[in-house]
Write an enzyme that holds these catalytic residues in place. Structure first.
Site, PDB file in Angstrom:
ATOM      1  N   ASN A  29     -27.951  11.081  38.772  1.00 18.98           N
ATOM      2  CA  ASN A  29     -27.715   9.790  39.421  1.00 18.98           C
ATOM      3  C   ASN A  29     -29.095   9.223  39.726  1.00 18.98           C
ATOM      4  O   ASN A  29     -29.763   9.696  40.634  1.00 18.98           O
ATOM      5  CB  ASN A  29     -26.893  10.001  40.699  1.00 18.98           C
ATOM      6  CG  ASN A  29     -26.756   8.720  41.500  1.00 18.98           C
ATOM      7  OD1 ASN A  29     -27.128   7.633  41.038  1.00 18.98           O
ATOM      8  ND2 ASN A  29     -26.227   8.837  42.714  1.00 18.98           N
ATOM      9  N   TRP A  30     -29.474   8.238  38.934  1.00 25.96           N
ATOM     10  CA  TRP A  30     -30.835   7.697  39.086  1.00 25.96           C
ATOM     11  C   TRP A  30     -30.989   6.856  40.356  1.00 25.96           C
ATOM     12  O   TRP A  30     -32.077   6.532  40.765  1.00 25.96           O
ATOM     13  CB  TRP A  30     -31.200   6.857  37.851  1.00 25.96           C
ATOM     14  CG  TRP A  30     -31.446   7.649  36.605  1.00 25.96           C
ATOM     15  CD1 TRP A  30     -31.222   8.988  36.401  1.00 25.96           C
ATOM     16  CD2 TRP A  30     -31.972   7.149  35.363  1.00 25.96           C
ATOM     17  NE1 TRP A  30     -31.576   9.341  35.115  1.00 25.96           N
ATOM     18  CE2 TRP A  30     -32.031   8.235  34.458  1.00 25.96           C
ATOM     19  CE3 TRP A  30     -32.384   5.891  34.919  1.00 25.96           C
ATOM     20  CZ2 TRP A  30     -32.504   8.087  33.150  1.00 25.96           C
ATOM     21  CZ3 TRP A  30     -32.846   5.747  33.617  1.00 25.96           C
ATOM     22  CH2 TRP A  30     -32.907   6.836  32.736  1.00 25.96           C
ATOM     23  N   LYS A  31     -29.857   6.439  40.936  1.00 25.55           N
ATOM     24  CA  LYS A  31     -29.881   5.559  42.123  1.00 25.55           C
ATOM     25  C   LYS A  31     -30.680   4.296  41.802  1.00 25.55           C
ATOM     26  O   LYS A  31     -30.661   3.849  40.668  1.00 25.55           O
ATOM     27  CB  LYS A  31     -30.416   6.333  43.336  1.00 25.55           C
ATOM     28  CG  LYS A  31     -29.660   7.650  43.545  1.00 25.55           C
ATOM     29  CD  LYS A  31     -29.878   8.279  44.875  1.00 25.55           C
ATOM     30  CE  LYS A  31     -29.042   9.550  44.977  1.00 25.55           C
ATOM     31  NZ  LYS A  31     -29.137  10.182  46.285  1.00 25.55           N
TER      32      LYS A  31
ATOM     33  N   HIS B   1     -19.964   6.798  46.138  1.00 23.34           N
ATOM     34  CA  HIS B   1     -21.110   7.595  46.591  1.00 23.34           C
ATOM     35  C   HIS B   1     -21.340   7.315  48.081  1.00 23.34           C
ATOM     36  O   HIS B   1     -21.132   6.195  48.548  1.00 23.34           O
ATOM     37  CB  HIS B   1     -22.355   7.225  45.772  1.00 23.34           C
ATOM     38  CG  HIS B   1     -23.494   8.168  46.000  1.00 23.34           C
ATOM     39  ND1 HIS B   1     -24.304   8.082  47.114  1.00 23.34           N
ATOM     40  CD2 HIS B   1     -23.933   9.231  45.286  1.00 23.34           C
ATOM     41  CE1 HIS B   1     -25.191   9.062  47.058  1.00 23.34           C
ATOM     42  NE2 HIS B   1     -24.986   9.779  45.970  1.00 23.34           N
TER      43      HIS B   1
ATOM     44  N   GLU C 106     -23.903   6.764  49.706  1.00 20.46           N
ATOM     45  CA  GLU C 106     -24.821   5.651  49.974  1.00 20.46           C
ATOM     46  C   GLU C 106     -24.087   4.320  49.876  1.00 20.46           C
ATOM     47  O   GLU C 106     -24.388   3.385  50.621  1.00 20.46           O
ATOM     48  CB  GLU C 106     -26.012   5.717  49.000  1.00 20.46           C
ATOM     49  CG  GLU C 106     -26.960   6.850  49.379  1.00 20.46           C
ATOM     50  CD  GLU C 106     -27.694   7.479  48.209  1.00 20.46           C
ATOM     51  OE1 GLU C 106     -27.733   6.890  47.111  1.00 20.46           O
ATOM     52  OE2 GLU C 106     -28.244   8.582  48.401  1.00 20.46           O
TER      53      GLU C 106
ATOM     54  N   GLU D 191     -20.632  16.068  47.844  1.00 17.91           N
ATOM     55  CA  GLU D 191     -22.024  15.892  48.246  1.00 17.91           C
ATOM     56  C   GLU D 191     -22.125  15.800  49.770  1.00 17.91           C
ATOM     57  O   GLU D 191     -21.870  14.740  50.350  1.00 17.91           O
ATOM     58  CB  GLU D 191     -22.586  14.598  47.645  1.00 17.91           C
ATOM     59  CG  GLU D 191     -22.553  14.553  46.136  1.00 17.91           C
ATOM     60  CD  GLU D 191     -23.558  13.550  45.584  1.00 17.91           C
ATOM     61  OE1 GLU D 191     -24.411  13.980  44.797  1.00 17.91           O
ATOM     62  OE2 GLU D 191     -23.513  12.369  45.956  1.00 17.91           O
TER      63      GLU D 191
ATOM     64  N   GLY E  94     -31.078  14.181  49.281  1.00 15.40           N
ATOM     65  CA  GLY E  94     -32.445  13.684  49.380  1.00 15.40           C
ATOM     66  C   GLY E  94     -33.263  14.319  50.501  1.00 15.40           C
ATOM     67  O   GLY E  94     -34.333  13.840  50.848  1.00 15.40           O
TER      68      GLY E  94
ATOM     69  N   SER F  81     -29.686  17.771  46.828  1.00 13.32           N
ATOM     70  CA  SER F  81     -30.917  18.555  46.646  1.00 13.32           C
ATOM     71  C   SER F  81     -30.765  19.687  45.616  1.00 13.32           C
ATOM     72  O   SER F  81     -31.356  20.756  45.779  1.00 13.32           O
ATOM     73  CB  SER F  81     -31.417  19.100  47.991  1.00 13.32           C
ATOM     74  OG  SER F  81     -31.707  18.024  48.882  1.00 13.32           O
TER      75      SER F  81
ATOM     76  N   GLY G  25     -29.707  13.863  42.113  1.00 11.09           N
ATOM     77  CA  GLY G  25     -30.478  12.649  42.376  1.00 11.09           C
ATOM     78  C   GLY G  25     -31.924  12.826  41.950  1.00 11.09           C
ATOM     79  O   GLY G  25     -32.256  12.767  40.764  1.00 11.09           O
ATOM     80  N   GLY G  26     -32.781  13.079  42.918  1.00  9.78           N
ATOM     81  CA  GLY G  26     -34.231  13.136  42.690  1.00  9.78           C
ATOM     82  C   GLY G  26     -34.663  13.928  41.463  1.00  9.78           C
ATOM     83  O   GLY G  26     -35.487  13.447  40.660  1.00  9.78           O
TER      84      GLY G  26
END
Ligand code: 13P
Length: 249
Positions: free
Chosen positions: A9-11, A94, A96, A166, A172, A212, A233-234
């Site tokens: 997930n590049w966000k 998600h 976010e 999640e 993150g 993470s 993510g990251g």
């Protein structure tokens, strides 16, 4: 045996030019038939990424969509638009989006329905806050999110849905859930899926862990019986994503 699904997930990262560069860096390293690998990318990156990944087995996903067919919804993107482009997956609900953009279990459910009706494969997200975990209501909370998100979805359609668990406190933060914590909730999710759709369907559905995930912890997390891959993510923006995809090597 459920095939693992490992999705990045590049966000809100990567301009179209950077997106192409990232695909060039990653595509050969993560192209595999052993797992379903998906790049979920910002809307403006979809074309360049679809083009860059042509000829590979890597699928492309969006990070959101709107539930209406079309019309006066300034700034929104429809499922039909995504489908026509060649997008296969779409992340829905998600945390976010729930936290910053007012998504509710009801809008999430409408989006899951529309995605399925349009031939997209939803990745339905759920997960608790730290306060909810500390209060001891994680399982109840996640059960409600799953029941609401899948409300009115048939068993046949449910098989096309991937669930992403999640925990918000692990996103993150570098603070990963332990494999035991992640497994406990993913097993509870499979239990609610069993109640909704029966054992056969629940055993077929895939449940990812996200929060993470990195090249070091993926193997232990993905070895858990109810964890069928990750939503990353990251670490999906780096070469490290290849270590996650090849977690068992
Ligand atoms: P991180 O892997 O950066 O913690 O993000 C997880 C996530 O939110 C994926 O959807």
């Amino acid at each position: 045996m459920r095939k693992k699904i490992i999705a990045g997930n590049w966000k809100m990262n990567q301009t179209p030019k950077q997106a192409k560069e990232l695909c060039t860096l990653l595509k050969d390293k993560v192209n595999t038939k052993e797992a379903d690998v998906v790049f979920c990318v910002p809307f403006v990156d979809l074309y360049p990424v679809l083009e860059a990944l042509q000829g590979t087995d890597i699928a492309v996903g969006a990070e959101n969509m709107y539930f209406a067919e079309s019309g006066a919804y300034t700034g929104e993107i429809s499922a039909a638009m995504l489908k026509e482009m060649g997008v296969k997956y779409v992340i829905i609900g998600h945390s976010e989006r729930r936290e910053y953009f007012g998504e509710t279990d009801e809008t999430v459910n409408q989006k899951v329905k529309k995605a399925l009706e349009s031939g997209l494969l939803p990745i339905l997200c759920c997960g608790e806050t730290l306060a909810q975990r500390e209060t001891g209501i994680t399982i109840e909370w996640v059960r409600i999110q799953i029941k609401c998100g899948l409300f009115g979805i048939s068993a046949e359609d449910a098989k096309k849905v991937t669930i992403a668990y999640e925990p918000i406190w692990a996103i993150g933060t570098g603070k990963t859930a332990t494999s035991a914590q992640a497994q406990e909730v993913c097993a509870a999710i499979r239990q609610v899926l069993t109640e909704l759709y029966g054992k056969d369907v629940a055993e077929e559905m895939r449940i990812q862990y996200g929060g993470s995930v990195n090249g070091k912890n993926a193997a232990e997390l993905f070895a858990m019986p109810d964890i069928d891959g990750g939503l990353v993510g990251g670490a999906s923006l780096k070469e490290e994503f290849a270590d996650i995809v090849h977690y068992n090597k």
